[in-house]
Design a protein around this motif. Structure first.
Motif, PDB file in Angstrom:
ATOM      1  N   CYS A 155     -12.233  14.030 -37.668  1.00 34.70           N
ATOM      2  CA  CYS A 155     -12.821  13.919 -39.001  1.00 34.70           C
ATOM      3  C   CYS A 155     -14.335  13.891 -38.887  1.00 34.70           C
ATOM      4  N   PRO A 156     -15.034  14.716 -39.665  1.00 35.21           N
ATOM      5  CA  PRO A 156     -16.498  14.745 -39.575  1.00 35.21           C
ATOM      6  C   PRO A 156     -17.154  13.441 -40.039  1.00 35.21           C
ATOM      7  N   ASP A 157     -16.427  12.608 -40.748  1.00 38.67           N
ATOM      8  CA  ASP A 157     -16.994  11.355 -41.267  1.00 38.67           C
ATOM      9  C   ASP A 157     -16.537  10.131 -40.479  1.00 38.67           C
ATOM     10  N   LYS A 158     -15.885  10.322 -39.355  1.00 38.73           N
ATOM     11  CA  LYS A 158     -15.272   9.205 -38.638  1.00 38.73           C
ATOM     12  C   LYS A 158     -16.266   8.147 -38.171  1.00 38.73           C
ATOM     13  N   GLU A 159     -17.502   8.514 -37.936  1.00 44.89           N
ATOM     14  CA  GLU A 159     -18.477   7.550 -37.424  1.00 44.89           C
ATOM     15  C   GLU A 159     -18.941   6.558 -38.484  1.00 44.89           C
ATOM     16  N   TRP A 160     -18.978   6.959 -39.737  1.00 42.48           N
ATOM     17  CA  TRP A 160     -19.494   6.059 -40.775  1.00 42.48           C
ATOM     18  C   TRP A 160     -18.408   5.506 -41.703  1.00 42.48           C
TER      19      TRP A 160
ATOM     20  N   LYS B 137     -12.697   2.526 -39.760  1.00 42.97           N
ATOM     21  CA  LYS B 137     -13.039   1.503 -38.778  1.00 42.97           C
ATOM     22  C   LYS B 137     -12.213   0.234 -38.999  1.00 42.97           C
ATOM     23  N   CYS B 138     -12.140  -0.223 -40.230  1.00 40.62           N
ATOM     24  CA  CYS B 138     -11.413  -1.452 -40.548  1.00 40.62           C
ATOM     25  C   CYS B 138      -9.931  -1.329 -40.209  1.00 40.62           C
ATOM     26  N   SER B 139      -9.307  -0.234 -40.641  1.00 41.38           N
ATOM     27  CA  SER B 139      -7.873  -0.075 -40.371  1.00 41.38           C
ATOM     28  C   SER B 139      -7.615   0.114 -38.873  1.00 41.38           C
TER      29      SER B 139
ATOM     30  N   ASP C 134      -6.132  -7.131 -50.535  1.00 40.76           N
ATOM     31  CA  ASP C 134      -6.356  -6.222 -51.660  1.00 40.76           C
ATOM     32  C   ASP C 134      -7.871  -6.055 -51.803  1.00 40.76           C
ATOM     33  N   CYS C 135      -8.435  -5.215 -50.961  1.00 33.32           N
ATOM     34  CA  CYS C 135      -9.892  -5.073 -50.967  1.00 33.32           C
ATOM     35  C   CYS C 135     -10.305  -3.775 -51.644  1.00 33.32           C
ATOM     36  N   LYS C 136     -11.566  -3.706 -51.943  1.00 34.52           N
ATOM     37  CA  LYS C 136     -12.145  -2.508 -52.544  1.00 34.52           C
ATOM     38  C   LYS C 136     -13.422  -2.131 -51.813  1.00 34.52           C
ATOM     39  N   LYS C 137     -13.378  -2.220 -50.486  1.00 38.47           N
ATOM     40  CA  LYS C 137     -14.564  -1.849 -49.734  1.00 38.47           C
ATOM     41  C   LYS C 137     -14.497  -0.384 -49.332  1.00 38.47           C
ATOM     42  N   GLY C 138     -15.649   0.148 -49.002  1.00 37.98           N
ATOM     43  CA  GLY C 138     -15.724   1.553 -48.605  1.00 37.98           C
ATOM     44  C   GLY C 138     -15.286   2.465 -49.738  1.00 37.98           C
ATOM     45  N   LEU C 139     -14.476   3.441 -49.413  1.00 38.03           N
ATOM     46  CA  LEU C 139     -14.029   4.402 -50.418  1.00 38.03           C
ATOM     47  C   LEU C 139     -13.060   3.801 -51.424  1.00 38.03           C
TER      48      LEU C 139
END
Length: 124
Positions: A31-36, A41-43, A57-62
């Motif tokens: 994935c081209p976005d894997k670094e950020w 990262k969390c999962s 039940d979070c709403k972080k990142g996307l």
């Protein structure tokens, strides 16, 4: 639909994405976005395949956005195959994942339960 690409860790539908034709999906390691990607990262750190497998039940990142959050909530209830089945059926019925840029029919919601119902039925 490229069903084999499945659903990204955050809930986005790699199987329907037209953003990057060379992307092999979030779990491919390419994935081209894997670094950020905060959700990847969390999962990965929690050793789970998707945010939908998390007990939080979070709403972080996307997950701040309605589409990946709704898709994640849908997968918590009906599983990845259930989501893929609905997305495939909806695509065949003219529902668009990306219409102009990255926005599509699944983005036009403010309420996650309405989005989940739309995923299930393809109707507003």
């Amino acid at each position: 639909m490229k069903r084999e690409l499945g659903i990204a860790r955050c809930g986005l539908a790699c199987c329907l994405c037209s953003e990057n034709v060379n992307c092999a999906g979030c779990n491919s390691g390419e994935c081209p976005d894997k670094e950020w990607c905060e959700n990847r990262k969390c999962s990965s750190d929690k050793n789970i395949s998707h945010c939908s497998a998390c007990t939080e039940d979070c709403k972080k990142g996307l997950l701040e956005k309605i589409k990946p959050y709704g898709f994640t909530r849908f997968m918590k209830r009906y599983g990845e195959e259930g989501l893929l089945d609905c997305l495939e059926k909806n695509e065949k019925n003219g529902i668009v994942y990306h219409r102009e840029g990255l926005k599509g029919d699944y983005d036009d919601f403010d309420d996650v339960e309405e989005l989940i119902e739309f995923i299930k039925t393809g109707k507003r």
